[in-house]
Design a protein around this motif. Sequence first.
Motif, PDB file in Angstrom:
ATOM      1  N   THR A 329       0.855  -1.194   0.000  1.00  0.00           N
ATOM      2  CA  THR A 329       0.000   0.000   0.000  1.00  0.00           C
ATOM      3  C   THR A 329       0.892   1.246   0.000  1.00  0.00           C
ATOM      4  OG1 THR A 329      -1.780  -1.116   1.197  1.00  0.00           O
ATOM      5  CG2 THR A 329      -1.731   1.296   1.290  1.00  0.00           C
ATOM      6  N   SER A 331       1.187   5.162   0.794  1.00  0.00           N
ATOM      7  CA  SER A 331       0.553   6.207   1.603  1.00  0.00           C
ATOM      8  C   SER A 331       1.362   7.494   1.502  1.00  0.00           C
ATOM      9  CB  SER A 331       0.458   5.783   3.080  1.00  0.00           C
ATOM     10  OG  SER A 331      -0.287   4.584   3.216  1.00  0.00           O
ATOM     11  N   GLU A 333       1.459  11.247   2.998  1.00  0.00           N
ATOM     12  CA  GLU A 333       0.918  11.963   4.152  1.00  0.00           C
ATOM     13  C   GLU A 333       1.395  13.416   4.169  1.00  0.00           C
ATOM     14  OE1 GLU A 333       2.100   9.699   7.537  1.00  0.00           O
ATOM     15  OE2 GLU A 333       0.909   7.921   6.972  1.00  0.00           O
ATOM     16  N   SER A 349      -2.150  14.544   0.376  1.00  0.00           N
ATOM     17  CA  SER A 349      -2.228  13.194   0.940  1.00  0.00           C
ATOM     18  C   SER A 349      -3.043  12.306   0.016  1.00  0.00           C
ATOM     19  CB  SER A 349      -2.877  13.210   2.329  1.00  0.00           C
ATOM     20  OG  SER A 349      -2.124  13.978   3.246  1.00  0.00           O
ATOM     21  N   THR A 351      -3.858   7.680  -0.645  1.00  0.00           N
ATOM     22  CA  THR A 351      -3.567   6.274  -0.360  1.00  0.00           C
ATOM     23  C   THR A 351      -3.905   5.454  -1.597  1.00  0.00           C
ATOM     24  OG1 THR A 351      -4.099   6.553   1.986  1.00  0.00           O
ATOM     25  CG2 THR A 351      -4.071   4.310   1.132  1.00  0.00           C
ATOM     26  N   ALA A 353      -4.145   1.407  -2.719  1.00  0.00           N
ATOM     27  CA  ALA A 353      -4.151   0.025  -2.233  1.00  0.00           C
ATOM     28  C   ALA A 353      -3.721  -0.945  -3.341  1.00  0.00           C
ATOM     29  CB  ALA A 353      -5.542  -0.338  -1.735  1.00  0.00           C
TER      30      ALA A 353
END
Length: 557
Positions: A329, A331, A333, A349, A351, A353
Amino acid sequence: MPVSDPRSRLALGVAAIALALYALFFAGDYALHVLTRAGIYAIAAIGYQLIFGRLGALSLAQGCFFGLGAYAAGLGALELGLGFPLTLAAGVLLPSLLAALIAIPVLRLASHYFALATLGIAQLALLVATNWTDVTGGANGLYGVPPIETGTLSFGHGLPLTLLVWACVGLALTVSHRMTAGQRGLKVETLREAPLAAAALGIDGSAIRFRFFVASAAFGGLAGALQAHAVGVVSPDVLQFHVLVLILAMTVIGGRASPLGAILGALLLVHLPEWFRDFADYYLVVYGVALLAAIIFLPRGLAGLFGKSKMPPVETADAEAPHDPAPLTLSVETVSKRFGGVTALDGTSLTLAPGEILGLIGPNGSGKTTLVNLLSGIEKPDGGRILLGDADITGKPPEHIARAGLCRSFQHPQIAPDLTVLETVEAIATKGESAQARVIEAGLSTHANERAGTLPPAALKHLEIARALATGASILALDEPAAGMNEVERAALATLLKRLADAGHGILLIDHAMDFLLPLADRVICLSAGRVVAEGSPHEVARDPAAINAYFGESPL
């Protein structure tokens, strides 16, 4: 042309036999002397190919390394009383140590700055040799360097010396081949032609440049040490700029990336003055015309007469199945990035998957490519952090990030044009990955043996994806992969990306073509002025007022 190529091996074998027959049965003492000099310079040229021919870095220090090797051997014999094997080792060691010492700062320099830095080092060495009279003998140099002797064997002159020097040429060829054969050579060519892409695909360019620079110095030092024993005299003349020019000319005329070419270039340029001495006052003119003709009519050097090797044809039936990636994953931030007074990303930001296709849209200048550059390590963020699985990859070098499992493509494909499609992918393939399988998976089997530089734009985009897959990457960041494609080509690309997502790849997809991206993406994020202004399903983002305003209110496409 690699020595492993059958045609190259045959040509090298024939040339070796011809030289041996000439030396044994036809050459007189002076001809053997000339042949010995050619062998010495061939060693220096083979080494110079590593840094100049293979990596394309114009080092102006090879003559310096040659001279330092000569001085080290001469001083070792005269001042320290060392025997031949040790003087030869000293001749190799001194320039290698200097190259290792200066490599870290000078190899960071680009193009002409690197050339100027190495030229400065060469000139400094010349000044030291000329003025350090107590050690080097100053302008008079060192006299009486003993001929080569080891045990009961003497290689002082004539045929024994010629055979020893050419045995060292064979050793230089072997070492050069081991450094540039197979995938190692393909990596080096990728690094030379597409350095940014090479780093983003996991090639450690710094390590390769360091290794090749030191090796080139070692080859130059070996040649210089042999020169000292063969001539018996070492003077500042061995550090003069004309020595570098001669080695450079041998490399260019023989073939920048061919060890066989280095030998041919050395033989030609050492013998040309002998052949043209009868022209008396016109000797230099005839010599110059001959060199110019070789450069104009043989742009790939003398080695180009033998063509270029090809990878074996791809057989679909024999291909291994592609490996599924390790699920990771991604990420991001609150990442930020500024360029001077311009904020490219401001607390962004997201994400991604495994198995997801995340569309990233926004007007020109919104920060999309900057984000991909941060993810791939080409740029370093000013704030925030980036996680790949549990690993923090924030600010890591591109090659580290690629090996960790994140690879990218470029808006404008960066490839080595002379490599075939299969060679391009093979250059990047990590252990356990099949270049053949990735070429077929990307729909390029019909192009597998074509030069990358001849591919149409759509095939180049597929090649970039195949190359990224060959790293074993779990996350693919694709920057404008559908740019310039027609509807049929976009459909084929969409099918490929869906298949990759189904296999577990996370795909960050940047594209301005909404009719291509929106039906393909699972989620979409819209950037504007470096900030996320909309996020959700393709349908939701397409109707979001902030996203619409980003395109048509701030900076239209």
